[in-house]
Design an enzyme around this catalytic site. Structure first.
Site, mmCIF file in Angstrom:
data_model
loop_
_atom_site.group_PDB
_atom_site.id
_atom_site.type_symbol
_atom_site.label_atom_id
_atom_site.label_comp_id
_atom_site.label_asym_id
_atom_site.label_seq_id
_atom_site.Cartn_x
_atom_site.Cartn_y
_atom_site.Cartn_z
ATOM 1 N N SER A 239 2.989 56.273 57.919
ATOM 2 C CA SER A 239 3.724 55.631 56.889
ATOM 3 C C SER A 239 3.132 54.613 56.126
ATOM 4 C CB SER A 239 4.942 54.957 57.856
ATOM 5 O OG SER A 239 4.441 53.694 58.385
ATOM 6 N N LYS A 240 3.729 53.975 55.373
ATOM 7 C CA LYS A 240 2.811 52.748 54.460
ATOM 8 C C LYS A 240 1.769 51.747 55.211
ATOM 9 C CE LYS A 240 5.020 52.484 49.963
ATOM 10 N NZ LYS A 240 6.579 52.638 50.059
ATOM 11 N N ARG A 241 2.466 51.598 56.454
ATOM 12 C CA ARG A 241 1.696 50.572 57.093
ATOM 13 C C ARG A 241 0.287 51.127 57.871
ATOM 14 N NH1 ARG A 241 2.541 51.015 62.375
ATOM 15 N NH2 ARG A 241 3.812 52.292 63.157
ATOM 16 N N GLY A 243 -1.704 52.496 55.590
ATOM 17 C CA GLY A 243 -2.304 52.506 54.421
ATOM 18 C C GLY A 243 -1.950 53.258 53.501
#
Ligand code: GLU
Length: 477
Positions: A239-241, A243
């Site tokens: 996911s976005k976390r 990167g």
């Protein structure tokens, strides 16, 4: 397998995710390996969440990656008539029925089932109903088999058995007249003569329902390949976390499409211990025998390493054209056009060995484009001393005096000054490098000085001496 047909069927509700791009790639490779057809189908039935930007991101992303499709893009939003016909067909054949249960009724059945520790599936109240209450809203449900089992034969997962009793008479048409995902996917796969379905394993639980529908349409059940999802290094779903997760973000950061494709293919697929593949090698060797059964772990460092490998293999000319959009975005096009092209190409060749992305490459050459050099602050404190100013002053004179401003003469000038003054080469070279590039690390100094050209170098050394005067208040005359 001339008639092999696969499809990539993204829902355009966001960016083209790394996971989606990998699914597209596996479909593409499988089609090419088997001289089949690769079809692009945009699943935009969810009007609220589907956007034009997302469709563009998918199309541009696939095009940039070089994953060219043979048919499509088809848009589900333009195929409503076909879905309607298929609903009617199932109703006519008694394979589907109208369900008039209200949301409140369904909710109370659900609560009751849960309190009795039963699976809260629809109790089929309307399955055999023959009356059609006028004006009452209804959904259309598919008559799923009530007993027996359904086998999903999967090229990655093996055989998976589902118990039909646990699967309900699912909705195929909502009360607002819109068809559901499981239904339209099958109608389209049938209509598009799809033979193999390659997708993320988050869809595995939908597969038995879809198999019922293939049977209902008398269509041979396609072969399935459900690919394990991609995880971050912490084992959580990517996911976005973790990167950047979109293809677009990697493009903007200066990754090469070949590197990203090469990285994506290794997310779940292997071929011995080979890491670097041309597209043709991927096509030649791709098969589902070598797909891992467990989740692939996304490793940004490895992607960087691959990108660096691909950058090194490009010619300076190729890199310059790849850099152009970045140069444009930085407003440096005029500058690019005014500078000597062959010198810039030399600089690219010298710098590419150290760059892992196109952005890094451009950053490392910023001194070539800028009129004013920005000095690395820590280095300036250390190297721009009174003593070094004397060396630079001497170099200014010697460099100005060179007629033929070639690497050979530049080297001679610098080395002879160091020797005559009893200095180490580094004592002179380091402040000089800082003066002309603003950096302590660069390709070979003599080459850089030649590439920058006499006029710019002389000006830069002069400016550095001025800087040293103002910043140290020293009279270096
Ligand atoms: N539209 C679905 C998705 O984006 C894929 C459907 C499929 O491949 O069957 O997840």
């Amino acid at each position: 397998m001339d008639d092999l047909r696969v499809r990539f069927a993204p829902s355009p509700t966001g960016v083209l995710h790394i996971g989606g791009a990998r699914t597209a790639l596996f479909n593409y490779l499988f089609a090419r390996h088997n001289t089949g057809k690769f079809i692009l189908r945009i699943e935009d039935t969810d009007k609220e969440r589907s956007t034009k930007e997302s469709v563009d991101a998918i199309i541009n992303g696939l095009t940039w990656l070089g994953l060219h499709w043979d048919e499509g893009p088809f848009y589900q939003s333009q195929r409503t008539e076909l879905y309607k016909q298929h609903v009617d067909q199932l109703l006519k054949e008694g394979k589907a029925y109208r369900c008039y249960c209200t949301p409140e009724e369904l909710e109370s059945k659900r609560t009751k089932a849960l309190s009795e520790k039963r699976k809260p599936i629809y109790d089929r109240t309307c399955r055999e109903r023959t009356d059609h209450p006028e004006g009452k809203p209804y959904v259309i449900r598919f008559k799923s088999p009530m007993y027996g089992t359904t086998m999903v034969k999967d090229m990655v997962k093996g055989n998976i058995l589902f118990n039909n009793e646990e699967l309900e008479d699912f909705v195929i048409l909502r009360s607002d007249g819109s068809p559901t995902y499981n239904f339209v996917v099958v109608v389209d796969d049938v209509d598009m003569h799809i033979t193999h379905i390659i997708r993320g394993d988050d869809h595995l639980n939908n597969t038995p329902k879809q198999i019922f529908l293939y049977h209902a349409f008398d269509y041979p059940v396609p072969q399935f390949a459900h690919i394990p999802l991609i995880h971050g290094t912490d084992k959580a779903r990517l996911s976005k976390r973790h990167g950047a997760t979109s293809v677009e973000a990697y493009r903007e950061e200066g990754y090469l499409p070949e590197a990203l494709v090469n990285y994506l293919v290794r997310l779940g697929w292997s071929f011995g211990d080979k890491e670097v593949f041309t597209l043709q090698e991927m096509i030649d060797n791709f098969s589902f025998d070598n797909i891992s059964k467990s989740a692939a772990v996304f490793n940004p460092e490895k992607l960087l390493w691959l990108n660096a490998t691909y950058i090194r293999e490009k010619s300076a000319e190729q890199l310059l054209s790849l850099l152009e959009p970045f140069i444009k975005a930085r407003g440096l096009m005029d500058c690019l056009n005014s500078l000597d092209r062959s010198n810039l190409l030399k600089l690219i060749d010298e710098t590419k060995i150290r760059s892992r992305t196109l952005l890094e490459l451009l950053d490392m050459m910023d001194y070539y484009f800028k009129t004013d050099v920005v000095y690395d602050e820590i280095a300036a404190k250390k190297l721009f001393t009174q003593e070094k100013a004397v060396y630079l002053q001497a170099m200014l004179t010697r460099l100005s005096g060179i007629e033929d401003f070639s690497q050979k003469h530049i080297e001679e000038a610098i080395k002879s000054y160091a020797t005559e003054s009893g200095l180490k080469l580094g004592d002179v070279a380091q402040p000089l490098r800082l003066a002309v590039t603003g950096r302590t690390v660069s390709p070979g100094l003599f080459e850089i000085i030649e590439i920058l050209g006499k006029e710019r170098v002389v000006k830069r050394v002069f400016n550095a001496i001025e800087y040293m005067k103002t910043n140290h208040g020293q009279n270096i005359g």
